[in-house]
Design an enzyme around this catalytic site. Structure first.
Site, PDB file in Angstrom:
ATOM      1  N   HIS A  55       0.759  -1.177   0.030  1.00  0.00           N
ATOM      2  CA  HIS A  55      -0.010   0.041  -0.028  1.00  0.00           C
ATOM      3  C   HIS A  55       0.872   1.314   0.036  1.00  0.00           C
ATOM      4  O   HIS A  55       0.772   2.099  -0.820  1.00  0.00           O
ATOM      5  CB  HIS A  55      -0.970  -0.202   1.053  1.00  0.00           C
ATOM      6  CG  HIS A  55      -1.703   1.186   1.508  1.00  0.00           C
ATOM      7  ND1 HIS A  55      -2.428   1.938   0.445  1.00  0.00           N
ATOM      8  CD2 HIS A  55      -1.597   2.156   2.359  1.00  0.00           C
ATOM      9  CE1 HIS A  55      -2.970   2.995   0.980  1.00  0.00           C
ATOM     10  NE2 HIS A  55      -2.358   3.256   2.146  1.00  0.00           N
ATOM     11  N   HIS A  79       3.481   7.174   5.244  1.00  0.00           N
ATOM     12  CA  HIS A  79       2.387   8.037   5.828  1.00  0.00           C
ATOM     13  C   HIS A  79       1.571   7.043   6.657  1.00  0.00           C
ATOM     14  O   HIS A  79       0.604   7.838   7.392  1.00  0.00           O
ATOM     15  CB  HIS A  79       1.422   8.260   4.386  1.00  0.00           C
ATOM     16  CG  HIS A  79       0.497   7.100   3.984  1.00  0.00           C
ATOM     17  ND1 HIS A  79       0.936   6.174   2.806  1.00  0.00           N
ATOM     18  CD2 HIS A  79      -0.797   6.753   4.311  1.00  0.00           C
ATOM     19  CE1 HIS A  79       0.107   5.239   2.752  1.00  0.00           C
ATOM     20  NE2 HIS A  79      -1.011   5.703   3.494  1.00  0.00           N
ATOM     21  N   GLU A  83       0.322   6.286  12.375  1.00  0.00           N
ATOM     22  CA  GLU A  83      -0.691   5.531  12.681  1.00  0.00           C
ATOM     23  C   GLU A  83      -1.092   4.049  13.065  1.00  0.00           C
ATOM     24  O   GLU A  83      -1.690   3.894  13.907  1.00  0.00           O
ATOM     25  CB  GLU A  83      -1.579   6.022  11.632  1.00  0.00           C
ATOM     26  CG  GLU A  83      -3.262   5.410  11.886  1.00  0.00           C
ATOM     27  CD  GLU A  83      -4.248   6.452  11.605  1.00  0.00           C
ATOM     28  OE1 GLU A  83      -4.192   7.060  10.743  1.00  0.00           O
ATOM     29  OE2 GLU A  83      -5.200   6.504  12.422  1.00  0.00           O
ATOM     30  N   ASP A  84      -0.386   3.335  12.194  1.00  0.00           N
ATOM     31  CA  ASP A  84      -0.578   1.907  12.088  1.00  0.00           C
ATOM     32  C   ASP A  84       0.372   1.102  12.815  1.00  0.00           C
ATOM     33  O   ASP A  84       0.530  -0.202  12.805  1.00  0.00           O
ATOM     34  CB  ASP A  84      -0.968   1.387  10.735  1.00  0.00           C
ATOM     35  CG  ASP A  84      -2.320   1.917  10.234  1.00  0.00           C
ATOM     36  OD1 ASP A  84      -3.131   2.212  11.112  1.00  0.00           O
ATOM     37  OD2 ASP A  84      -2.281   1.872   9.032  1.00  0.00           O
ATOM     38  N   ASP A 146      -3.305   8.527  -1.365  1.00  0.00           N
ATOM     39  CA  ASP A 146      -3.690   7.367  -0.088  1.00  0.00           C
ATOM     40  C   ASP A 146      -5.122   6.896  -0.390  1.00  0.00           C
ATOM     41  O   ASP A 146      -5.447   5.816  -0.572  1.00  0.00           O
ATOM     42  CB  ASP A 146      -3.413   7.885   1.151  1.00  0.00           C
ATOM     43  CG  ASP A 146      -4.260   6.917   2.349  1.00  0.00           C
ATOM     44  OD1 ASP A 146      -3.684   5.681   2.193  1.00  0.00           O
ATOM     45  OD2 ASP A 146      -4.622   7.215   3.180  1.00  0.00           O
ATOM     46  N   ASP A 266     -23.052  12.446 -27.520  1.00  0.00           N
ATOM     47  CA  ASP A 266     -21.592  12.892 -27.385  1.00  0.00           C
ATOM     48  C   ASP A 266     -21.020  12.041 -26.305  1.00  0.00           C
ATOM     49  O   ASP A 266     -20.597  12.914 -25.379  1.00  0.00           O
ATOM     50  CB  ASP A 266     -21.691  14.373 -27.001  1.00  0.00           C
ATOM     51  CG  ASP A 266     -22.778  15.016 -25.908  1.00  0.00           C
ATOM     52  OD1 ASP A 266     -23.557  13.875 -25.589  1.00  0.00           O
ATOM     53  OD2 ASP A 266     -23.059  15.884 -25.671  1.00  0.00           O
TER      54      ASP A 266
END
Ligand code: MN
Length: 722
Positions: A55, A79, A83-84, A146, A266
């Site tokens: 990722h 990134h 957080e993880d 992301d 169109d």
């Protein structure tokens, strides 16, 4: 590399991409970020079962495709670390420096915002909040990359999450990409979100497109051939693209124009890309010579660029078989900006980053972010590519998750008044992100605010110092004014009551008879309350009421009347001493004759044997100093206005008319003469001693000053003993 690519990217490809547009790039930084990310994400997997690392690598690849700087690409790799994983801001800072750590921190903060609100109108506030939090525009670009990769891999998520994330993408992120002018990102996000939000509709349009693909290709080729031939004849070098419209925009067109799929002709937009602006207009003329333009469909965004910087000529013509075709004409540079938006400015061009001198970028940002402040020096805010997009506003959450916008510097009071006036009036504080704060706390973007109220709370003048919004200010002022008015009414009415009492007139009675209202209206007041306010504020004399209510004949001897009345009437109602002793207002007190204190004088109480408490002036010479235990603290009780008698002595010329002049001063100053004693000292000098009624020291001072102004009066003094 195709943008909608779903395959797993190798890390080496990213390095190649960055090198291709920026030869001197710091590839070691990107390598280090990759190694670090791989280490801390080790063992984690995504819903697809792939290693988690795929990722951040994919996100970094998207950023490299956008030709962003190495810091952005490294941030893409890092990134999700804070957080993880167990990594902290400090870890990132020590390995990669403050710039990258701040970028990662920015992305982490945005990711933590929960979009709880279901209200449509809240979406714009969420978007603004994200913009406000992305002080560095690269934070937002990383966040969009992301989100793009998450949308591309959404198929592995449970249905519920697919819908939630897709709605967020449709309402928040796609419009943000549009705001930044990144057209390809916007359409890709919309397309993916639409697929999950309305799968049946998506499949329906997709199937129809596939069915008609051959037919459309034939038609497109026919149009392309005609245009290419014409331009070749004119020796114009060009690239022509025939691009299928995306499924979501077809859906929107069908909805807005209420058309069936078969009625849409169109479905392909043609784009003619040229070297110069003048060629654009030349080609427009050539196209209109081949096919008839549809009136009202020509748009010149060359002369008048859109607010997000978009420039192009648009026209619709009646093409082969009578079908309408849309044609866009623009330069290569305009095409890049139309596709890449702000990223086109932020990307490296031939190894050069955006410089503050690039005023077009400044204008771009100013327009795009609805920049409202005039900047003295546009360069200032581009320093370190750091931008405060909303310098004047903060965005905060209600406990329900709605976003509210406030001017910077706003406090919990502004928030409280924005909910309801009642909430504002009774606000005693707030919990911000669960912590108690005072009314002076300045709201910060991202705060969750919960107001604490109390029924005992009342707005004060001080509050005006702590509010920023016009609404709160107005409401507080309004409250303060109404309070002041009530006080003035009370004071004014009391004055009138006192004045009328001298003539044995009961105010309540004449009020009921409507006499006061009539007088008020005679003086251009709407109600008697307005009259009382004017009297309370001293703008109007209470005597006007008397002049209307008391017959002239009676008014001729008010002095005598008042004198008699004063002598016959007890000086004050029973139980109301007008003085508080040790804070108590119902003590039996006497005023010492030696110093005769008046309201306004500094006083104290002295316990006498058998006669209660005697009130003396603090500086009274006769105050017995034998026993300090008998001295009590005393003060005037302002809620019980007094009428006190005071002795005034004066020295004047000995001539006729002096007494009349002195009496006039007392009367016009609302003071009653209780006793007058005037005697000649010699032919030229006279002495007068007057016992008069006064309310307080201030009243007395006013009378003395007025007496001193009377011609012929030489000395005036307040005499201590009565
Ligand atoms: Mn992520």
């Amino acid at each position: 590399m195709e943008r909608t690519d779903n395959r797993i990217v190798r890390f080496g490809e990213i390095l190649d991409m960055v090198k291709s547009y920026y030869q001197d790039a710091d590839l070691d930084l990107i390598r280090a970020a990759y190694v670090y990310s791989a280490r801390v994400h080790q063992g984690q997997t995504r819903m697809s079962g792939e290693p988690y690392l795929t990722h951040p690598v994919a996100v970094a690849a998207i950023l490299a495709q956008m030709k962003l700087d190495e810091a952005s690409v490294a941030t893409g790799l890092l990134h999700d670390t804070v957080e993880d994983t167990l990594s902290t801001f400090e870890d990132i800072e020590s390995y990669f420096g403050t710039e990258i750590a701040t970028l990662v921190d920015g992305v982490t903060k945005i990711s933590k915002i929960a979009f709880q609100s279901k209200e449509e109108r809240q979406a714009e506030n969420f978007r603004k909040m994200i913009l406000a939090m992305s002080r560095d525009i690269r934070v937002l670009l990383v966040k969009l990359a992301d989100r793009l990769h998450n949308m591309r891999t959404l198929t592995h998520m449970p249905r519920e999450a697919q819908v939630r994330i897709s709605r967020e993408t449709m309402e928040i992120y796609a419009p943000l990409a549009a705001r930044l002018g990144i057209y390809w990102m916007r359409t890709t996000l919309e397309e993916l979100a639409f697929k999950y939000l309305e799968p049946d509709r998506y499949e329906f349009i997709l199937k129809r497109l596939e069915e008609s693909v051959e037919e459309r290709e034939k038609y497109v080729n026919e149009v392309l051939t005609v245009i290419t031939d014409k331009l070749e004849k004119e020796n114009i070098n060009t690239i022509i693209k025939g691009r299928n419209k995306d499924i979501y925009s077809i859906h929107r067109k069908m909805l807005s124009q209420r058309l069936e799929f078969e009625q849409l002709h169109d479905l392909t937009a043609f784009r003619i890309i040229l070297d110069s602006v003048s060629e654009c207009y030349t080609v427009l003329g050539l196209i209109h010579a081949i096919w008839r333009p549809v009136p009202g469909r020509f748009k010149d965004y060359l002369a008048m660029p859109k607010s997000n910087g978009y420039q192009s000529l648009h026209t619709t013509v009646i093409g082969p078989e009578g079908h309408r075709i849309e044609i866009q004409i623009r330069t290569h540079e305009m095409d890049l900006i139309a596709e890449e938006g702000i990223a086109a400015h932020w990307s490296y061009k031939e190894g050069k980053s955006v410089t503050p001198e690039d005023t077009r970028v400044v204008n771009w940002l100013r327009q795009m972010m609805e920049w409202q402040q005039d900047l003295d020096d546009p360069r200032e805010f581009l320093e370190n590519v750091r931008v405060d997009l909303y310098p004047d506003e903060v965005y905060v959450f209600t406990p329900k998750g709605d976003v509210k916008e406030f001017p910077r510097g706003s406090t919990p009071l502004d928030f409280a008044y924005s909910i309801h006036t009642e909430v504002g009036q009774s606000c005693i504080g707030a919990r911000v992100n669960g912590k108690m704060v005072s009314l002076k706390y300045e709201l910060t973007t991202g705060d969750t605010i919960e107001i604490i109220t109390s029924t005992h709370q009342k707005p004060s003048k001080d509050w005006l110092k702590h509010v920023k919004t016009g609404r709160a200010r107005t409401k507080i002022r309004h409250y303060l004014l109404s309070q002041e008015r009530e006080k003035a009414i009370e004071q004014g009415r009391e004055t009138v009551e006192r004045e009328l009492r001298k003539w044995r007139i009961d105010l309540n009675r004449v009020e009921k008879e409507g006499a006061i209202l009539k007088i008020a209206q005679e003086f251009n007041f709407k109600t008697e309350l307005d009259l009382y306010v004017a009297i309370g504020h001293g703008r109007q004399s209470a005597k006007i009421i008397v002049t209307r209510l008391v017959p002239l004949s009676e008014r001729e001897q008010p002095k005598t009347l008042a004198l008699e009345e004063k002598l016959n009437t007890p000086r004050r109602p029973k139980g109301k001493s007008g003085v508080k002793v040790q804070g108590l207002s119902d003590m039996l007190v006497h005023f010492a004759r030696c110093c005769n204190p008046l309201p306004g004088d500094s006083i104290l109480g002295f316990i006498t044997r058998g006669r209660g408490v005697t009130i003396h002036k603090t500086d009274c010479a006769n105050l017995p100093d034998s026993d300090p235990k008998r001295i009590l603290e005393a003060s005037w009780d302002d809620s019980q206005p007094l009428q006190r008698t005071v002795k005034i002595g004066l020295l004047s010329d000995n001539k006729p008319g002096m007494l009349a002049a002195v009496s006039g001063v007392f009367t016009s100053n609302d003071s009653n003469i209780i006793q007058a004693n005037v005697s000649s000292i010699d032919d030229t000098n006279a002495r007068g001693v007057f016992l008069v009624g006064v309310r307080n020291v201030e009243h007395l001072t006013r009378i003395i000053n007025a007496l001193k102004k009377v011609k012929g009066i030489r000395e005036v003094e307040r005499l201590g003993t009565i």
